[in-house]
Design a protein around this motif. Structure first.
Motif, PDB file in Angstrom:
ATOM      1  N   GLU A  71     -65.098 -28.525  14.925  1.00  0.00           N
ATOM      2  CA  GLU A  71     -63.832 -27.899  14.561  1.00  0.00           C
ATOM      3  C   GLU A  71     -63.617 -27.941  13.047  1.00  0.00           C
ATOM      4  O   GLU A  71     -63.208 -26.954  12.435  1.00  0.00           O
ATOM      5  CB  GLU A  71     -62.714 -28.664  15.280  1.00  0.00           C
ATOM      6  N   LYS A  72     -63.912 -29.088  12.427  1.00  0.00           N
ATOM      7  CA  LYS A  72     -63.739 -29.218  10.964  1.00  0.00           C
ATOM      8  C   LYS A  72     -64.686 -28.281  10.224  1.00  0.00           C
ATOM      9  O   LYS A  72     -64.303 -27.636   9.251  1.00  0.00           O
ATOM     10  CB  LYS A  72     -64.010 -30.655  10.507  1.00  0.00           C
ATOM     11  N   ASN A  74     -66.024 -25.542  11.288  1.00  0.00           N
ATOM     12  CA  ASN A  74     -65.642 -24.146  11.508  1.00  0.00           C
ATOM     13  C   ASN A  74     -64.445 -23.737  10.660  1.00  0.00           C
ATOM     14  O   ASN A  74     -64.305 -22.575  10.304  1.00  0.00           O
ATOM     15  CB  ASN A  74     -65.285 -23.914  12.985  1.00  0.00           C
ATOM     16  N   ASN A  75     -63.578 -24.710  10.368  1.00  0.00           N
ATOM     17  CA  ASN A  75     -62.315 -24.360   9.711  1.00  0.00           C
ATOM     18  C   ASN A  75     -62.240 -24.777   8.254  1.00  0.00           C
ATOM     19  O   ASN A  75     -61.163 -24.792   7.673  1.00  0.00           O
ATOM     20  CB  ASN A  75     -61.147 -25.000  10.473  1.00  0.00           C
ATOM     21  N   SER A  76     -63.371 -25.135   7.666  1.00  0.00           N
ATOM     22  CA  SER A  76     -63.319 -25.587   6.278  1.00  0.00           C
ATOM     23  C   SER A  76     -64.122 -24.672   5.375  1.00  0.00           C
ATOM     24  O   SER A  76     -65.173 -24.164   5.750  1.00  0.00           O
ATOM     25  CB  SER A  76     -63.868 -27.003   6.176  1.00  0.00           C
TER      26      SER A  76
END
Ligand code: ADP
Ligand code: ADP
Ligand code: ZN
Length: 217
Positions: A71-72, A74-76
Motif C-alpha cells: 500500500e505504501k 503504491n501510494n508514494s
C-alpha cells in the motif's frame, strides 16, 4: 534513488538510524512496526487482530505486513525508501523484491547492524519515544536534554512500548534468530549485504551507514 533495508534484531538501532537518514537524505522510512502500532492505536480490525501477537513478541503474518508495504509503495512518490523492520522472513524478502521490480525500483543495500544479546536487553529496557514526533530516546545512552521533554519537538508525551520488557524480548529474539537471520545469507548471496558494528555509539554507527550509502551512490 536509494532503497535500503536496515536489518537487525530488536533494539539494534534500526529506527534511530532510519530517522537520521530521513533528516539527512530525504528518504522515506517504512517501519512495519510503526504501521502496526498505528493500526492498533486507531482500533482498525487488522490492528485488533495483531495486538495480541505483538504483545507476545511473535511475528504477525506475512500477508498483513506485505499488504502494508504494498500500500505504501503504491501510494508514494518518494524517490527512495528505508525499510526498517521489514522484511523479517524469506517470504517477505521475496515479496519485497517483486514489489520493487514492479515499481521499477531496486534494492541498493541491506545493512546488517550487528549487536550482541546482552546489549539488546539494555537497549530495549531503557527505550522510550516521543509520542508526538517519534524521536527515539534511551534512559542511559540517549536521554532527553531536559527531563521528560522531547529535544526535537518539546512535547512531554513520552511513551514506552508495552512489548519492551524482558519477557517479550526473549520471544522477539527467538523469532529473529529463527525467521529473520536467514535473510543475512539470502542478501549475502545476492551481493547486497553490508554488515556494520551496531555496538558503536549512535554517531559512529551513522557514519558507517553513510559510508555504505556513499559507496552505492
Ligand atoms: P523492534 O523495534 O523491536 O525491532 P518493531 O517495532 O519493528 O520492533 O516491531 C514490533 C512488533 O511488530 C514485532 O515484534 C512484530 O510482532 C510486529 N512486526 C513488525 N514488523 C514485522 C514484520 N515485518 N513481520 C512480522 N511482524 C512484524
Ligand atoms: P530498533 O529500531 O532496531 O528496535 P531503536 O533505534 O529503537 O532500535 O534503538 C533501541 C534503543 O537503543 C533506543 O532506546 C535507542 O535510543 C538506543 N540506541 C540506538 N542506537 C544506539 C547506539 N548506537 N548506542 C546506544 N544506544 C542506542
Ligand atoms: Zn518529539
Amino acid at each position: 534513488m536509494t532503497n535500503i533495508i536496515l536489518l537487525g534484531p530488536p533494539g539494534a538501532g534500526k529506527g534511530t538510524q532510519a530517522r537520521k537518514l530521513v533528516d539527512e537524505r530525504n528518504l522515506v522510512q517504512l517501519s512495519t512496526g510503526d504501521m502496526l502500532r498505528d493500526a492498533k492505536a486507531s482500533g482498525t480490525e487488522m490492528g485488533n487482530k495483531v495486538a495480541d501477537v505483538m504483545a507476545k513478541g511473535q511475528l504477525v503474518t506475512d500477508e498483513i505486513v506485505i499488504g502494508l508495504i504494498e500500500e505504501k509503495l503504491n501510494n508514494s512518490t518518494a524517490d527512495g525508501f528505508i525499510f526498517d523492520g521489514f522484511p523479517r522472513t524469506l517470504a517477505q524478502a521475496d515479496a519485497l523484491g517483486k514489489l520493487l521490480a514492479r515499481h521499477g525500483k531496486k534494492l541498493d543495500a541491506v545493512i546488517e547492524m550487528r549487536v550482541d544479546d546482552e546489549a539488546l536487553v539494555a537497549r530495549i529496557t531503557g527505550r522510550f519515544t516521543c509520542g508526538n514526533c517519534g524521536e527515539v530516546y534511551h534512559d542511559q545512552t540517549k536521554p532527553t536534554k531536559i527531563d521528560g521533554v522531547c529535544d526535537a519537538c518539546g512535547s512531554t508525551n513520552m511513551v514506552r512500548r508495552a512489548d519492551d520488557n524482558a519477557d517479550s524480548l526473549r520471544t522477539r529474539l527467538m523469532e529473529y534468530y529463527k525467521k529473520t537471520s536467514p535473510l543475512i545469507g539470502y542478501y549475502y548471496a545476492n551481493g547486497d549485504l553490508f554488515s556494520i558494528d551496531g555496538l558503536a555509539e549512535i554517531g559512529e554507527v551513522a557514519g558507517a551507514v553513510a559510508a555504505v550509502l556513499d559507496q552505492q551512490a
